[in-house]
Design an enzyme around this catalytic site. Structure first.
Site, short mmCIF file in Angstrom:
data_model
loop_
_atom_site.label_atom_id
_atom_site.label_comp_id
_atom_site.label_asym_id
_atom_site.label_seq_id
_atom_site.Cartn_x
_atom_site.Cartn_y
_atom_site.Cartn_z
N ARG A 55 -15.30 -13.04 5.18
CA ARG A 55 -16.76 -13.02 5.22
C ARG A 55 -17.35 -13.73 4.00
O ARG A 55 -18.27 -14.53 4.11
CB ARG A 55 -17.25 -11.57 5.26
CG ARG A 55 -18.77 -11.41 5.22
CD ARG A 55 -19.14 -9.99 4.86
NE ARG A 55 -18.60 -9.63 3.55
CZ ARG A 55 -18.50 -8.38 3.11
NH1 ARG A 55 -18.85 -7.38 3.88
NH2 ARG A 55 -18.01 -8.13 1.91
N TYR A 118 -17.06 -0.76 17.09
CA TYR A 118 -17.50 -1.64 16.01
C TYR A 118 -18.13 -2.89 16.60
O TYR A 118 -17.62 -3.46 17.57
CB TYR A 118 -16.31 -2.05 15.14
CG TYR A 118 -16.16 -1.24 13.88
CD1 TYR A 118 -16.62 -1.72 12.66
CD2 TYR A 118 -15.57 0.01 13.92
CE1 TYR A 118 -16.48 -0.98 11.50
CE2 TYR A 118 -15.42 0.76 12.77
CZ TYR A 118 -15.88 0.26 11.56
OH TYR A 118 -15.75 1.01 10.42
#
Length: 218
Positions: A55, A118
């Site tokens: 990320r 998720y």
């Protein structure tokens, strides 16, 4: 038919694990399931440790991504995933995001009555004047869709500051007043979990901090 992959973790003594595996693989065989071995499961758990680094890397290349979680009854799992993904795509289009966003889902915990889900999503922030504000709006609208589809505000990560404005939608006013009263009695100086759950009189915008960390678009 679509391929579905499940990572399974067995716990207990050697005999207990062998018994669990025997029963589970017998059930899987009935539905044409195949045993894939431990390697991919190990890789999957390893990914949970490196995903934050991925990320941070893609953020340097004008791509912002994050995840959040919910819990939902089994009867609503598929609809929740499909509708939330559609909402993310619609929000990105509405807010001028370039290219196609990334959105996927993963069921992480199983229960008799439902599952923890998720949501992973990301998008290019190229050309956006305020990527963090855009992200927050997209996530908020996705969260609204989750609540509409019977999902919870959070599964285990808690509410915190970023989701606290949803509290009046899931807890009644007497319930909120009870939380405030307990907080006042056990923490009168507001030292612990400052401004979590309950919106304070003077708003503190976490987004301003994160906005300063994102590279400017050239």
């Amino acid at each position: 038919n679509k391929l579905c992959v499940a990572t399974l973790l067995f716990e207990g003594s050697k005999d207990e694990v062998e018994s669990q595996q025997k029963k589970l693989f017998a059930i899987a065989k009935i539905y044409n399931g195949i045993k894939a071995g431990p390697e991919n499961g190990i890789r999957g758990y390893f990914m949970t440790f490196v995903i934050a680094y991925i990320r941070d890397f893609v953020m340097e290349h004008q791509f912002i991504a994050e995840s959040f979680e919910t819990s939902v009854p089994w009867s609503n799992v598929q609809a929740l995933c499909e509708n939330t993904k559609r909402q993310i795509y619609n929000s990105c289009k509405k807010l001028g995001v370039k290219g196609e966003p990334f959105a996927t889902f993963r069921i992480t915990q199983l229960y008799e009555t439902g599952a923890a889900v998720y949501v992973y999503f990301g998008f290019s922030y190229e050309g956006l004047s305020d990527p963090v504000a855009t992200y927050e709006q997209i996530e908020d609208e996705a969260r609204e869709e989750i609540l509409k589809n019977g999902g919870s505000l959070s599964h285990h990560h808690g509410v915190g500051k970023l989701r606290r404005h949803f509290m009046p939608q899931i807890i009644s006013q007497p319930g909120l007043q009870m939380i405030k009263a307990v907080k006042k009695q056990v923490d009168p100086k507001n030292i612990f979990a400052t401004n979590n759950l309950i919106v304070p009189t003077n708003q503190f915008y976490v987004a301003k901090y994160f906005a300063s960390k994102i590279p400017k678009c050239s």
